[in-house]
Scaffold this motif. Structure first.
Motif, short mmCIF file in Angstrom:
data_model
loop_
_atom_site.label_atom_id
_atom_site.label_comp_id
_atom_site.label_asym_id
_atom_site.label_seq_id
_atom_site.Cartn_x
_atom_site.Cartn_y
_atom_site.Cartn_z
N GLN A 20 0.99 -1.24 -0.13
CA GLN A 20 -0.01 0.13 0.00
C GLN A 20 0.80 1.10 -0.06
N PHE A 21 2.06 1.23 0.89
CA PHE A 21 2.73 2.51 0.85
C PHE A 21 3.46 2.74 -0.42
N ALA A 22 3.92 1.55 -1.15
CA ALA A 22 4.60 1.77 -2.34
C ALA A 22 3.58 2.36 -3.27
N VAL A 23 2.22 1.71 -3.35
CA VAL A 23 1.38 2.16 -4.44
C VAL A 23 0.98 3.59 -4.12
N THR A 24 0.80 4.10 -2.86
CA THR A 24 0.63 5.40 -2.62
C THR A 24 1.74 6.65 -3.25
N VAL A 78 4.44 2.57 12.91
CA VAL A 78 4.87 3.69 12.26
C VAL A 78 4.51 3.66 10.57
N LEU A 79 4.74 2.49 9.91
CA LEU A 79 4.38 2.28 8.68
C LEU A 79 2.92 2.27 8.31
N ASN A 80 2.26 1.74 9.06
CA ASN A 80 0.68 1.85 8.94
C ASN A 80 -0.03 3.03 9.36
N SER A 81 0.72 3.91 10.24
CA SER A 81 0.15 4.95 10.60
C SER A 81 0.42 6.03 9.40
N VAL A 82 1.23 6.02 8.38
CA VAL A 82 1.31 6.47 7.37
C VAL A 82 0.18 6.24 6.32
N ASN A 83 0.09 4.74 6.26
CA ASN A 83 -0.92 4.34 5.39
C ASN A 83 -2.35 4.41 5.71
N ALA A 190 5.59 10.37 11.78
CA ALA A 190 5.35 9.85 10.41
C ALA A 190 4.37 9.94 9.60
N HIS A 191 3.33 10.27 10.20
CA HIS A 191 2.16 10.65 9.32
C HIS A 191 2.05 12.18 8.62
N VAL A 192 2.59 13.18 9.48
CA VAL A 192 2.79 14.35 9.30
C VAL A 192 3.94 14.61 8.37
N LEU A 193 5.21 13.78 8.67
CA LEU A 193 6.17 14.02 7.55
C LEU A 193 5.93 13.34 6.24
N SER A 194 4.91 12.47 6.22
CA SER A 194 4.39 11.50 4.97
C SER A 194 3.72 12.73 4.07
N LEU A 195 3.08 13.29 4.90
CA LEU A 195 2.36 14.28 4.11
C LEU A 195 3.07 15.58 3.66
#
Length: 330
Positions: A20-24, A78-83, A190-195
């Motif tokens: 999911q992270f890769a697809v995103t 952390v990974l799924n918090s991004v997802n 992780a979520h905010v930095l991913s944004l």
């Protein structure tokens, strides 16, 4: 050395998380070159992936972490918090420590519910809240909460003293409490930095695809939760939820359909849900309960579903139709 806490089959859930992270990222990178149809399709795919992660992947992880190693579990959080666009650890607080304590309870003497996600919380005359305000209104509230967390960047995403509801759900024992709050901080970061990363890749994709997909996913998740409990009897532990025993659905969702069984034993690994059913068969057969012919996400298609909570209160709830009982997994 043992890596998996329960079974290597959980690698499938981890694989979905990484995919999911890769697809995103791929959808963000490809946004500028995509056609209108491709953009719509990409947004739809992202919404479904996010909803599936919340309903199945992260849900299962919050109940039974996959790894023996605390560090590996922290990395998955952390990974799924991004997802899923929110802290998995905070989700564990509100879901495992709140929802599974009160189990979609009806309003008490104080006029409200202990379960903050209860379908009865804003209902009238002891009934469920209407679906649209529950699903869409709940999604809007979640978006507002996530916006606040972006603002928490000023305090490096720490759980602040005014977040009383969250703090009340944290462990009271040290050092466990500190570890849990640090995990929420890491998840939020992780979520905010991913944004920020997504916006750097394509602010147009972030604004016109990611955010609408996130909102759609939250709405779908709320529909799922609504029909996991709609019509059930909150006064009885073996009838306060709705199960669906379709083979294909449970194969694709790691036995998510065994929701009544999950309520009875929320700490049991997904691979043993049928064992929970068999172990509690007499208890499940002892009174009417709802077994849905369709998955919860499609619960609105189950138009003849009885209202057991009404019947339990002496109200005009319809008599359970034939087949509405404990059910048998096929």
């Amino acid at each position: 050395m043992k890596i998996w806490r329960n079974t290597p089959k959980d690698a499938l859930l981890l694989g979905f998380s990484a995919a999911q992270f890769a697809v995103t990222l791929w959808l963000a990178v490809r946004w500028d070159d995509a056609s209108v149809l491709g953009r719509v399709a990409g947004t739809s795919v992202l919404a479904v992936l996010t909803a599936y992660n919340i309903v199945v992947v992260s849900h299962l992880f919050t109940h039974v972490p996959w790894f023996v190693s605390a560090r590996l579990n922290a990395a998955v959080s952390v990974l799924n918090s991004v997802n899923i666009g929110q802290s998995v650890r905070a989700y564990q607080f509100t879901h495992v420590r709140n929802h599974h304590r009160y189990n979609n309870d009806a309003p008490g003497a104080d006029g409200t519910t202990g379960d903050t996600t209860s379908t009865y919380r804003r209902g009238r005359d002891g009934g469920h809240a209407p679906l649209l305000p529950y699903a869409v209104g709940g999604a809007l509230e979640t978006l507002a909460d996530r916006a606040k967390e972006v603002a928490y960047t000023a305090r490096l995403w720490r759980v602040g003293p005014k977040e009383r509801a969250l703090l009340a759900l944290a462990s009271r024992r040290e050092p466990r409490r500190s570890r849990e709050l640090r995990q929420i901080r890491a998840d939020r970061a992780a979520h905010v930095l991913s944004l920020a990363l997504f916006a750097a890749i394509s602010w147009q994709w972030t604004l016109f695809s990611y955010l609408p997909a996130f909102f759609a996913a939250l709405t779908m998740v709320n529909v799922q939760n609504y029909y996991r409990h709609y019509g059930a009897d909150p006064g009885h532990r073996a009838a306060d939820s709705v199960s669906h025993y379709g083979r294909l659905y449970n194969l694709l969702t790691f036995n998510d359909g065994y929701h009544q069984e999950h309520h009875l034993s929320p700490g049991t690994h997904w691979s043993r849900m049928r064992e929970v059913h068999d172990r509690n068969r007499a208890r499940l057969d002892a009174r009417p309960r709802i077994v849905s012919p369709v998955p919860a996400m499609l619960g609105f298609l189950d138009r003849r579903r009885p209202q057991l909570h009404r019947a339990a209160d002496g109200g005009p709830g319809p008599v359970p139709r034939p087949g509405t009982g404990s059910g048998r997994p096929s």
